[in-house]
Design a protein around this motif. Structure first.
Motif, mmCIF file in Angstrom:
data_model
loop_
_atom_site.group_PDB
_atom_site.id
_atom_site.type_symbol
_atom_site.label_atom_id
_atom_site.label_comp_id
_atom_site.label_asym_id
_atom_site.label_seq_id
_atom_site.Cartn_x
_atom_site.Cartn_y
_atom_site.Cartn_z
ATOM 1 N N TYR A 134 40.679 -4.935 45.524
ATOM 2 C CA TYR A 134 39.997 -4.378 46.693
ATOM 3 C C TYR A 134 41.008 -3.743 47.644
ATOM 4 O O TYR A 134 40.801 -2.628 48.146
ATOM 5 N N SER A 135 42.107 -4.436 47.896
ATOM 6 C CA SER A 135 43.128 -3.932 48.830
ATOM 7 C C SER A 135 43.703 -2.604 48.367
ATOM 8 O O SER A 135 44.050 -1.749 49.193
ATOM 9 N N ASN A 136 43.807 -2.411 47.050
ATOM 10 C CA ASN A 136 44.313 -1.152 46.512
ATOM 11 C C ASN A 136 43.372 0.019 46.781
ATOM 12 O O ASN A 136 43.777 1.176 46.637
ATOM 13 N N ARG A 137 42.114 -0.270 47.136
ATOM 14 C CA ARG A 137 41.145 0.776 47.465
ATOM 15 C C ARG A 137 41.129 1.112 48.960
ATOM 16 O O ARG A 137 40.419 2.006 49.403
ATOM 17 N N ILE A 138 41.928 0.378 49.748
ATOM 18 C CA ILE A 138 41.878 0.497 51.202
ATOM 19 C C ILE A 138 43.112 1.242 51.722
ATOM 20 O O ILE A 138 44.238 0.850 51.411
ATOM 21 N N PRO A 139 42.937 2.287 52.529
ATOM 22 C CA PRO A 139 44.102 2.971 53.092
ATOM 23 C C PRO A 139 45.066 2.038 53.834
ATOM 24 O O PRO A 139 46.285 2.210 53.730
ATOM 25 N N LEU A 140 44.546 1.044 54.561
ATOM 26 C CA LEU A 140 45.430 0.106 55.258
ATOM 27 C C LEU A 140 46.020 -0.939 54.323
ATOM 28 O O LEU A 140 46.856 -1.750 54.730
ATOM 29 N N GLY A 141 45.581 -0.968 53.060
ATOM 30 C CA GLY A 141 46.218 -1.762 52.034
ATOM 31 C C GLY A 141 45.907 -3.251 52.022
ATOM 32 O O GLY A 141 46.630 -4.024 51.386
ATOM 33 N N ARG A 142 44.822 -3.662 52.686
ATOM 34 C CA ARG A 142 44.490 -5.088 52.707
ATOM 35 C C ARG A 142 43.033 -5.277 53.090
ATOM 36 O O ARG A 142 42.366 -4.345 53.559
ATOM 37 N N GLY A 157 26.164 -0.684 52.239
ATOM 38 C CA GLY A 157 24.947 -0.068 52.747
ATOM 39 C C GLY A 157 25.128 1.412 53.015
ATOM 40 O O GLY A 157 24.153 2.127 53.273
ATOM 41 N N VAL A 158 26.380 1.899 52.938
ATOM 42 C CA VAL A 158 26.654 3.317 53.195
ATOM 43 C C VAL A 158 27.388 3.992 52.046
ATOM 44 O O VAL A 158 27.537 5.214 52.030
ATOM 45 N N MET A 159 27.873 3.219 51.080
ATOM 46 C CA MET A 159 28.536 3.797 49.915
ATOM 47 C C MET A 159 28.352 2.863 48.721
ATOM 48 O O MET A 159 28.076 1.677 48.887
ATOM 49 N N GLY A 160 28.465 3.403 47.535
ATOM 50 C CA GLY A 160 28.296 2.591 46.336
ATOM 51 C C GLY A 160 29.534 1.771 46.047
ATOM 52 O O GLY A 160 30.657 2.145 46.417
ATOM 53 N N PRO A 161 29.371 0.629 45.363
ATOM 54 C CA PRO A 161 30.530 -0.202 45.025
ATOM 55 C C PRO A 161 31.332 0.392 43.873
ATOM 56 O O PRO A 161 30.784 1.045 42.993
ATOM 57 N N ASP A 162 32.628 0.160 43.912
ATOM 58 C CA ASP A 162 33.490 0.490 42.785
ATOM 59 C C ASP A 162 33.520 -0.741 41.889
ATOM 60 O O ASP A 162 34.232 -1.715 42.166
ATOM 61 N N ASN A 163 32.725 -0.730 40.837
ATOM 62 C CA ASN A 163 32.561 -1.928 40.018
ATOM 63 C C ASN A 163 33.833 -2.327 39.265
ATOM 64 O O ASN A 163 33.912 -3.452 38.748
ATOM 65 N N ARG A 164 34.825 -1.452 39.229
ATOM 66 C CA ARG A 164 36.079 -1.799 38.565
ATOM 67 C C ARG A 164 36.787 -2.959 39.259
ATOM 68 O O ARG A 164 37.519 -3.713 38.608
ATOM 69 N N ILE A 165 36.571 -3.112 40.568
ATOM 70 C CA ILE A 165 37.285 -4.172 41.290
ATOM 71 C C ILE A 165 36.737 -5.558 40.944
ATOM 72 O O ILE A 165 37.372 -6.566 41.245
ATOM 73 N N LEU A 184 32.060 1.676 61.443
ATOM 74 C CA LEU A 184 32.606 1.122 60.209
ATOM 75 C C LEU A 184 33.972 0.523 60.477
ATOM 76 O O LEU A 184 34.899 1.232 60.878
ATOM 77 N N VAL A 185 34.083 -0.779 60.276
ATOM 78 C CA VAL A 185 35.368 -1.482 60.446
ATOM 79 C C VAL A 185 35.828 -1.833 59.032
ATOM 80 O O VAL A 185 35.675 -2.946 58.544
ATOM 81 N N ASP A 186 36.380 -0.826 58.355
ATOM 82 C CA ASP A 186 36.579 -0.938 56.904
ATOM 83 C C ASP A 186 37.994 -0.637 56.433
ATOM 84 O O ASP A 186 38.217 -0.432 55.245
ATOM 85 N N GLY A 187 38.947 -0.586 57.349
ATOM 86 C CA GLY A 187 40.332 -0.302 56.951
ATOM 87 C C GLY A 187 40.543 1.094 56.410
ATOM 88 O O GLY A 187 41.566 1.385 55.809
ATOM 89 N N GLY A 188 39.554 1.957 56.596
ATOM 90 C CA GLY A 188 39.667 3.345 56.146
ATOM 91 C C GLY A 188 39.025 3.611 54.793
ATOM 92 O O GLY A 188 39.099 4.744 54.281
ATOM 93 N N LEU A 189 38.370 2.616 54.191
ATOM 94 C CA LEU A 189 37.783 2.783 52.859
ATOM 95 C C LEU A 189 36.871 4.000 52.782
ATOM 96 O O LEU A 189 36.948 4.786 51.834
ATOM 97 N N SER A 190 36.008 4.163 53.775
ATOM 98 C CA SER A 190 35.035 5.268 53.730
ATOM 99 C C SER A 190 35.655 6.614 54.048
ATOM 100 O O SER A 190 34.973 7.636 53.960
ATOM 101 N N ALA A 191 36.960 6.636 54.377
ATOM 102 C CA ALA A 191 37.624 7.912 54.679
ATOM 103 C C ALA A 191 38.238 8.556 53.449
ATOM 104 O O ALA A 191 38.703 9.704 53.518
ATOM 105 N N TRP A 192 38.311 7.834 52.308
ATOM 106 C CA TRP A 192 38.908 8.424 51.112
ATOM 107 C C TRP A 192 38.146 9.678 50.716
ATOM 108 O O TRP A 192 36.924 9.700 50.746
#
Length: 274
Positions: free
Chosen positions: A230-238, A160-168, A266-274
């Protein structure tokens, strides 16, 4: 003089509604609120599972819990649900507007954008955003009459705040079927964030705070390919565990956040911080 800050997080003696309370995240939200001291109304279309959660809460926590079957897309059903909570608990101090749905036809739900039907779009919008409006409307009426207002928390999504990475999604499955993130899901969850901001300013003078929780991807039956990508897209790695979203809810429901409104946590493991 020593100040006690820990007690600000207590929900002792407060009454909460959780819509979608029988779901994977919803059940954790109900138990988290109960553990913090709140009486909980578990609202869901799945009455059997809602009753099981209510019984589990009353066994394990020293609070009251009731299960209410409700079709959140029907105004009459929402109105009756709120009336039942008021009759049972007296006040409504916390609303977790959490319910969302996929579809009665998953083939239609996961269809490509170019082939997406308007009927399917309207079905998801009715479940994901119309229901939020209806529940907030009737609970807000109750909270306006209360001396201390209340706290409303609404569940959105990272999409709802960023577009999906369809590669995952290449080779990714959920409960044995190929998946993606449909545009209607993203649009409905973006609507939740916008509705939150509107209600926060509209009801501020009534002492009603309105905030959003936006979970990132949460473990719930995805296959190994999806989880790894998905985990590879997350700064916390999971991916998140369901219980890791509960802390944000307790904070927003409690007096610890008494000066917080109109916000999206946002409880997203840092995804939106990239």
């Amino acid at each position: 003089m020593k100040k006690n800050f820990y007690n600000l997080f207590s929900l002792q003696g407060k009454n909460a509604i959780v819509t979608g309370g029988a779901g994977i995240l919803g059940s954790h939200f109900c138990m988290g609120l109960a553990d913090a001291g709140a009486n909980v109304a578990i609202v869901d279309i799945n009455e059997v599972r809602a009753n099981e959660i209510a019984e589990e809460i009353m066994r394990n926590y020293n609070v009251k819990a009731i299960a209410i079957k409700c079709d959140l897309t029907l105004e009459s059903s929402v109105k009756l649900m709120v009336e039942k909570v008021v009759t049972t608990f007296g006040e409504i101090n916390i609303l977790h507007n959490n319910a969302a749905g996929k579809s009665s036809d998953l083939n239609q739900f996961f269809a490509p954008l170019e082939e997406y039907s308007l009927a399917q779009w309207k079905e998801i919008m009715s479940t994901n955003i119309d229901s939020m409006f209806l529940v907030a409307k009737y609970v807000g009426k109750v909270m306006k009459l209360q001396a201390k207002g209340g706290s409303i928390i609404q569940t959105a999504s990272i999409y709802g705040v960023m577009g999906p990475d369809n590669r995952i999604y290449e080779g990714s499955y959920y409960l044995d079927r190929e998946i993606n993130t449909p545009a209607v899901y993203a649009a409905s969850k973006g609507g939740v964030v916008a509705l939150t901001k509107y209600l926060a300013t509209y009801w501020a003078k009534e002492g009603i705070r309105v905030n959003t929780i936006t979970p990132g991807g949460t473990e719930s039956g995805q296959n190994e390919t999806f989880t790894e990508r998905y985990s590879n897209r997350i700064p916390l790695g999971r991916m998140a565990k369901p219980e890791e979203i509960v802390g944000a809810l307790i904070y927003l429901a409690s007096d610890a956040s008494s000066y917080v409104t109109g916000q999206n946590i946002l409880v997203d493991g840092g995804l939106s911080a990239w």
